[in-house]
Design a protein around this motif. Sequence first.
Motif, PDB file in Angstrom:
ATOM      1  N   GLY A   1      63.322   6.409  92.428  1.00  0.00           N
ATOM      2  CA  GLY A   1      63.205   7.422  91.713  1.00  0.00           C
ATOM      3  C   GLY A   1      64.119   8.171  90.688  1.00  0.00           C
ATOM      4  N   ARG A   2      65.381   7.949  90.875  1.00  0.00           N
ATOM      5  CA  ARG A   2      66.236   8.567  90.220  1.00  0.00           C
ATOM      6  C   ARG A   2      66.259   7.757  88.715  1.00  0.00           C
ATOM      7  NH1 ARG A   2      70.692  11.249  92.321  1.00  0.00           N
ATOM      8  NH2 ARG A   2      70.464  11.632  94.636  1.00  0.00           N
ATOM      9  N   ALA A   3      66.013   6.422  88.855  1.00  0.00           N
ATOM     10  CA  ALA A   3      65.474   5.499  87.530  1.00  0.00           C
ATOM     11  C   ALA A   3      64.510   6.244  86.741  1.00  0.00           C
ATOM     12  CB  ALA A   3      65.525   4.402  87.807  1.00  0.00           C
ATOM     13  N   PHE A   4      63.552   6.443  87.560  1.00  0.00           N
ATOM     14  CA  PHE A   4      62.309   7.110  86.708  1.00  0.00           C
ATOM     15  C   PHE A   4      62.679   8.486  86.208  1.00  0.00           C
ATOM     16  CE2 PHE A   4      58.494   9.734  86.724  1.00  0.00           C
ATOM     17  CZ  PHE A   4      57.326   8.899  86.075  1.00  0.00           C
ATOM     18  N   TYR A   5      63.259   9.227  86.783  1.00  0.00           N
ATOM     19  CA  TYR A   5      63.750  10.368  86.484  1.00  0.00           C
ATOM     20  C   TYR A   5      64.504  10.465  85.228  1.00  0.00           C
ATOM     21  CZ  TYR A   5      66.694  14.761  86.540  1.00  0.00           C
ATOM     22  OH  TYR A   5      67.415  15.824  85.755  1.00  0.00           O
ATOM     23  N   ARG A   6      65.736   9.539  85.237  1.00  0.00           N
ATOM     24  CA  ARG A   6      66.421   9.221  83.888  1.00  0.00           C
ATOM     25  C   ARG A   6      65.414   8.830  82.649  1.00  0.00           C
ATOM     26  NH1 ARG A   6      70.027   7.577  87.801  1.00  0.00           N
ATOM     27  NH2 ARG A   6      69.482   5.384  87.602  1.00  0.00           N
ATOM     28  N   ARG A   7      64.643   7.850  83.026  1.00  0.00           N
ATOM     29  CA  ARG A   7      63.702   7.532  81.808  1.00  0.00           C
ATOM     30  C   ARG A   7      62.865   8.730  81.444  1.00  0.00           C
ATOM     31  NH1 ARG A   7      62.984   3.165  85.220  1.00  0.00           N
ATOM     32  NH2 ARG A   7      60.835   3.855  85.735  1.00  0.00           N
ATOM     33  N   VAL A   8      62.311   9.493  82.112  1.00  0.00           N
ATOM     34  CA  VAL A   8      61.699  10.405  81.805  1.00  0.00           C
ATOM     35  C   VAL A   8      62.367  11.526  80.820  1.00  0.00           C
ATOM     36  CG1 VAL A   8      60.268  12.749  82.671  1.00  0.00           C
ATOM     37  CG2 VAL A   8      59.581  10.419  83.724  1.00  0.00           C
TER      38      VAL A   8
END
Length: 173
Positions: A26-33
């Motif tokens: 989730g943190r990785a997805f958040y950073r990409r967004v």
Amino acid sequence: RPGFNPQNAIALSFDLGLQGYDDAKGRAFYRRVMDRATAIPGVRSVAATDVLPLALDYSSNTVYIEGQPVRSKSEMPVVTPYSASPGFFETMGMPLRGRNFLPNEDKKDSRVAVVNETFARRFFPGQDPIGKRYNHTGPNDPFWQIIGVVPDGKYNTLGEEPKAVVYRPLRYF
């Protein structure tokens, strides 16, 4: 006056838990967004929150102010909690007195908070709340330190009375 600037604002909503994401994914997805949104031409500011203003979320927490007499849980005052990323107040057009959340304050051991003016007036009348501490249970649990104050806003409806609100760093994705 909703307490934020809705002009030229865009909201995106997602629930990563429904997709089976754990915290790391989730943190990785958040950073990409966040990186991709920031790179869009014309975008001035990007932030995240668990609940948008006027979203009809009626969450609440009890609050204990450091140094106050201990009360039973049923007698403790109630505040509305929100979680926000660094840059949230700037993105929403909310003037901040004090400092914003830092990127490394999304950890469980980071215990900083920004409060609204109603919280400050109600719990620290005639005092500067920055540097003061509170928690949600009583004197034996870890405290949150207030690092900033924002103006009151509208949180559930445009016609509501002012309510005490606390913003904490967004931790889980």
